[in-house]
Enzyme design. Structure first.
Site, PDB file in Angstrom:
ATOM      1  N   GLU A 179       0.827  -1.211   0.000  1.00 16.47           N
ATOM      2  CA  GLU A 179       0.000   0.000   0.000  1.00 16.47           C
ATOM      3  C   GLU A 179       0.863   1.263   0.000  1.00 16.47           C
ATOM      4  OE1 GLU A 179      -3.157   0.036  -0.325  1.00 16.47           O
ATOM      5  OE2 GLU A 179      -3.722  -2.046   0.095  1.00 16.47           O
ATOM      6  N   ARG A 229     -18.254  -0.538   6.993  1.00 17.57           N
ATOM      7  CA  ARG A 229     -19.600  -1.076   7.200  1.00 17.57           C
ATOM      8  C   ARG A 229     -19.576  -2.204   8.224  1.00 17.57           C
ATOM      9  NH1 ARG A 229     -21.449  -2.841   1.510  1.00 17.57           N
ATOM     10  NH2 ARG A 229     -19.210  -2.911   1.303  1.00 17.57           N
ATOM     11  N   CYS A 244      -6.921  -2.480   8.622  1.00 12.63           N
ATOM     12  CA  CYS A 244      -5.617  -2.484   7.962  1.00 12.63           C
ATOM     13  C   CYS A 244      -5.103  -1.057   7.818  1.00 12.63           C
ATOM     14  CB  CYS A 244      -5.707  -3.194   6.610  1.00 12.63           C
ATOM     15  SG  CYS A 244      -5.992  -4.962   6.813  1.00 12.63           S
ATOM     16  N   HIS A 277      -1.342  -5.595   1.580  1.00  9.18           N
ATOM     17  CA  HIS A 277      -2.543  -6.442   1.513  1.00  9.18           C
ATOM     18  C   HIS A 277      -2.256  -7.674   0.669  1.00  9.18           C
ATOM     19  CE1 HIS A 277      -5.711  -3.398   2.892  1.00  9.18           C
ATOM     20  NE2 HIS A 277      -6.026  -4.518   3.510  1.00  9.18           N
TER      21      HIS A 277
HETATM   22  N1  PCA Z   1      -8.059  -7.143   6.576  1.00  6.66           N
HETATM   23  C1  PCA Z   1      -8.924  -6.068   7.033  1.00  6.66           C
HETATM   24  C2  PCA Z   1      -8.697  -5.988   8.510  1.00  6.66           C
HETATM   25  C3  PCA Z   1      -7.920  -7.195   8.897  1.00  6.66           C
HETATM   26  C4  PCA Z   1      -7.504  -7.806   7.621  1.00  6.66           C
HETATM   27  O1  PCA Z   1      -6.769  -8.794   7.514  1.00  6.66           O
HETATM   28  C5  PCA Z   1      -8.700  -4.771   6.281  1.00  6.66           C
HETATM   29  O2  PCA Z   1      -8.371  -4.805   5.083  1.00  6.66           O
HETATM   30  O3  PCA Z   1      -8.861  -3.691   6.854  1.00  6.66           O
END
Ligand code: PCA
Length: 193
Positions: free
Chosen positions: A75, A85, A138, A160
């Protein structure tokens, strides 16, 4: 030697597993500390900051699951916003809430994400830079980390990952990636550092 703190998350929502947590269970090394963070706003930040205080890492990489993605996606930007949500695992729902009342609107990653993407692709695993980490947990831990290390030499950021193959029955129709490819990708990122 560069000391790395690598975190994943516990499962959340309707999921019974989380690839980010499974990845960190498979990574170990003399200079790597791994941990699995709770999917809860207050507790995740508290846990991350406690790990940082205890281990004094030079680099912090946090991993999380992003349903629907097909690639490993480092990211670029963390935003000062909790807005989802879905309630967190403690039952807390946040809409349009600032993470830090007087904090900047956004921080960029301080990880070398373009080099990381190239290193992952060189191992045959699809990867690309993402420009949005969302506004759930995240992004929350990403923003907390960037704020903690702003103005320091400590590099930090968020990556991610897609759903893993074993989650296919829980997420019909969504893309998945084999867990071993994700572990390969994370090892490639660590080599860049
Ligand atoms: N993904 C979520 C929160 C925890 C995770 O593994 C997110 O993308 O915010």
């Amino acid at each position: 030697m560069t000391k790395v703190l690598l975190t994943g998350f516990e499962p959340f929502g309707t999921a019974t597993s989380n690839p980010s947590g499974e990845i960190v269970k498979q990574i170990s090394g003399d200079n790597i500390v791994t941990a699995i963070l709770p999917v809860a706003y207050a507790q995740s930040a508290e846990h991350l900051l406690a790990l940082i205080a205890e281990h004094n890492p030079d680099v912090v990489i946090c991993l999380g699951q992003a349903e629907g993605r097909t690639q490993i996606t480092p990211e670029k930007v963390a935003i000062n916003l909790d807005d989802a949500r879905l309630a967190d695992n403690a039952g807390v729902l946040r809409n349009d809430v600032k993470i830090l009342e007087n904090g900047p609107d956004a921080y960029f990653t301080t990880l070398p994400i373009k080099e990381m993407v190239e290193a992952i692709k060189a191992k045959g695993v699809p990867a690309s830079v993402s420009l949005s980490a969302g506004a759930f947990l995240c992004n929350h831990v990403f923003y907390v980390a960037q704020n903690k290390f702003a103005g320091t030499k400590i590099r930090s950021g968020f990556v991610h990952v897609p759903l893993m193959d074993s989650q296919a029955p829980e997420f019909p129709g969504l893309p998945t990636m084999p867990l071993d490819q994700m572990v390969t990708a994370v090892r490639a990122m660590l080599e860049v550092l």
